[in-house]
Scaffold this active site. Structure first.
Site, mmCIF file in Angstrom:
data_model
loop_
_atom_site.group_PDB
_atom_site.id
_atom_site.type_symbol
_atom_site.label_atom_id
_atom_site.label_comp_id
_atom_site.label_asym_id
_atom_site.label_seq_id
_atom_site.Cartn_x
_atom_site.Cartn_y
_atom_site.Cartn_z
ATOM 1 N N ARG A 229 0.850 -1.180 0.000
ATOM 2 C CA ARG A 229 0.000 0.000 0.000
ATOM 3 C C ARG A 229 0.896 1.243 0.000
ATOM 4 N NH1 ARG A 229 -3.603 -2.600 -1.921
ATOM 5 N NH2 ARG A 229 -5.481 -3.241 -0.852
ATOM 6 N N HIS A 277 -1.582 0.935 -9.878
ATOM 7 C CA HIS A 277 -2.223 -0.062 -9.009
ATOM 8 C C HIS A 277 -2.743 -1.232 -9.863
ATOM 9 C CE1 HIS A 277 -4.295 -0.707 -4.878
ATOM 10 N NE2 HIS A 277 -4.101 -1.864 -5.478
HETATM 11 C C1 GLV Z 1 -5.615 -4.752 -4.410
HETATM 12 O O1 GLV Z 1 -4.919 -3.865 -4.065
HETATM 13 C C2 GLV Z 1 -6.399 -5.575 -3.525
HETATM 14 O O2 GLV Z 1 -6.509 -5.244 -2.329
HETATM 15 O O3 GLV Z 1 -6.935 -6.590 -3.992
#
Ligand code: GLV
Length: 314
Positions: A229, A277
């Site tokens: 994160r 992401h």
């Molecule tokens: C992606 O970041 C997830 O939490 O699946």
């Protein structure tokens, strides 16, 4: 009518709403799937499927029986100050998502190991210079976080010939991978690494873990890959470590604020590769299958699967 509310304050979940409705139709024909902020009678909402749910929603749902994260992570739910205390929180656990993560970590490791960071700079200047090649076994890669994704990434790197180690809160055993555990073993874990990979869950003890003290313990010239994160990394400390040459480069896939603003300094740093992401996500059909399966379990008096421990925060 029994309602599953799909909600996100940040992302458009229309297609997931459709996948959930399709998964529910044959087995729970009485369930309607609504997309927040569409109107739904609060008293009918039995479950929410959430990604960064809006503040002020969950504690207005008196019959709520499940808060389902649509991802592997749950910190986007746990950070809410108005979280109803007793409702179980589930997450997605998907072997295909873990495989996708291993693939991303292998690619990002190869990016540094095969010196693509240098090659891309040379490309921009039309420089034809072959970088020296080292055997994968000479490249030491350390995975922080040995949950389902970390373990799969460690095995994948090991199977591709890298020298792999892992660090986590409690001791894990993975064949062919040296494992370290707890604060006391972070320093010896970090010291020899050429590539440090963060796949930790976000908890009070991992928030800001990649900070100045951390970067002072990595081998000079090591690279960082963060697919945990954004909040794991203290941005100013990362920039200082890159600018001083302590760190060679970073692949960053997650950010405290997403999407990353076009003005953000991280885009322009020559030693940072920003990815949106994208490391790995479960498919919408798998997310829908797992959530509907949990609703059926609840309906038949069973506990939902893949619930998290609120104290541990994962
Ligand atoms: C992606 O970041 C997830 O939490 O699946």
């Amino acid at each position: 009518m029994a309602t599953l509310l799909v909600c996100s304050a940040t992302d458009d979940l229309h297609t997931l709403q459709t996948a959930l409705a399709q998964a529910a139709a044959p087995v729970m024909p009485d369930l309607q799937v609504r997309l927040w902020p569409e109107a739904a009678d609060a008293a009918d909402v039995l479950a929410v499927a959430a990604w960064h749910p809006p503040a002020g929603l969950l504690n207005t749902l008196p019959q709520l029986q499940l808060i389902a994260s649509i991802g592997a992570g749950v910190e986007h739910i746990l950070r809410l100050s108005d979280l109803p205390p007793e409702v179980p929180i589930s997450r997605i656990v998907d072997s295909q998502q873990a495989r996708g993560m291993a693939e991303f970590i292998l690619w990002a490791t190869l990016h540094f190991h095969r010196q693509m960071d240098l090659v891309l700079q040379q490309h921009a200047q039309r420089i034809w210079r072959m970088p020296p090649q080292r055997a994968a076994v000479e490249c030491r890669v350390g995975i922080m976080g040995l949950g389902a994704m970390g373990e799969q990434a460690a095995r994948c790197l090991r199977d591709n010939g890298f020298t792999v180690s892992g660090w986590s809160r409690s001791k894990h055993g993975i064949a062919g991978v040296d494992t370290y555990a707890g604060d006391a073993e972070l320093k010896p874990f970090l010291a020899p690494l050429d590539v440090v990979v963060c796949l930790l869950p976000l908890t009070a003890s991992t928030y800001g873990i990649c900070n100045a003290a951390f970067f002072s313990q990595v081998k000079p010239g090591a690279a960082l890959i963060n697919a945990g994160r954004g909040e794991h990394v203290v941005t100013e400390d990362l920039l200082a470590a890159l600018d001083s040459g302590r760190l060679r480069g970073a692949v960053l896939d997650t950010f405290a604020q997403e999407p990353l603003s076009p003005e953000d300094l991280l885009w322009n740093h020559p030693a940072i590769l920003v990815t949106p992401h994208m490391a790995s996500a479960a498919s919408e059909s798998e997310i829908a299958r797992q959530i509907v399966d949990n609703l059926l379990r609840i309906r038949s008096g069973k506990s939902p699967l893949h619930t998290i421990d609120r104290e541990r925060r994962y």
